[in-house]
Design an enzyme around this catalytic site. Sequence first.
Site, mmCIF file in Angstrom:
data_model
loop_
_atom_site.group_PDB
_atom_site.id
_atom_site.type_symbol
_atom_site.label_atom_id
_atom_site.label_comp_id
_atom_site.label_asym_id
_atom_site.label_seq_id
_atom_site.Cartn_x
_atom_site.Cartn_y
_atom_site.Cartn_z
ATOM 1 N N PHE A 55 -15.428 8.016 0.086
ATOM 2 C CA PHE A 55 -15.450 7.654 1.508
ATOM 3 C C PHE A 55 -15.702 6.168 1.772
ATOM 4 O O PHE A 55 -15.553 5.713 2.903
ATOM 5 C CB PHE A 55 -16.468 8.507 2.291
ATOM 6 N N TYR A 79 -8.966 6.314 -1.803
ATOM 7 C CA TYR A 79 -7.985 5.839 -0.836
ATOM 8 C C TYR A 79 -6.815 5.226 -1.599
ATOM 9 O O TYR A 79 -7.008 4.570 -2.626
ATOM 10 C CB TYR A 79 -8.602 4.781 0.078
ATOM 11 N N HIS A 113 -14.305 19.337 6.226
ATOM 12 C CA HIS A 113 -14.098 17.944 5.828
ATOM 13 C C HIS A 113 -14.153 17.041 7.066
ATOM 14 O O HIS A 113 -13.731 17.452 8.146
ATOM 15 C CB HIS A 113 -12.735 17.816 5.132
ATOM 16 N N ASP A 146 -10.067 12.256 -3.636
ATOM 17 C CA ASP A 146 -9.600 11.203 -4.538
ATOM 18 C C ASP A 146 -9.651 9.879 -3.784
ATOM 19 O O ASP A 146 -9.878 9.859 -2.577
ATOM 20 C CB ASP A 146 -8.213 11.513 -5.116
#
Length: 220
Positions: free
Chosen positions: A77, A66, A186, A64
């Site tokens: 990202f 930031y 991740h 989701d």
Amino acid sequence: MIKLCKNWYNILADEFNKPYFQKLMQTLTNEYSKYTIYPTMENIFSALNYVKYDDVKVVIIGQDPYHEPNQAMGMSFAVPKDEKIPPSLANIFKEIDSDLNIKCEQNGDLSRWAKQGVLLLNSVLTVRRGQANSHKNIGWIEFTSSIIKKLNEREKPVIFVLWGGNAKSLKPLITNKWHYVLEAAHPSPLSAYNGFFGCKHFSKINQILTSLNETPIDWH
């Protein structure tokens, strides 16, 4: 005003009349009126607005947005150009450097990748300030799953990049054998050393694209 380009609007038209999506829009109207929500409303669909359906080469799935000020810009990202590089993105840049021996621009605005056909798609597209995953259960996952399903229907191969458990949970939606799936841990500092570093996904993506007679991605 939520902005979605005509190309994706037509592809996803059936979703907009479904009860879950109507409820999602009502929830968002309420959330934006009462709380600070990221990204800004006009940037919710930035990832889709940068890459037309037929131009998608690679899908990099995030979780989701930031949830701190001035970071979320509607692409997984990515952060605006002048913002500090977040830890997960810093680790992505480290892996690119290690894998391809190139120095990435220290610029978190990844629209330079999106313009080359990289769909930077979060599975949840909005979040309350300071509250990670706060919009996980309002309907976004059903909507973004429909995007993955539509891409799965495409005859032209897509490279799906699944980092971490959240992204890997979408793998069952990718059923057509001509697509490619790359999986790893991740890039978060909590898990990057458990299989993200050394995954060499960036060189693998470019090898696949070359084999398909597609232009490789410039990951700088």
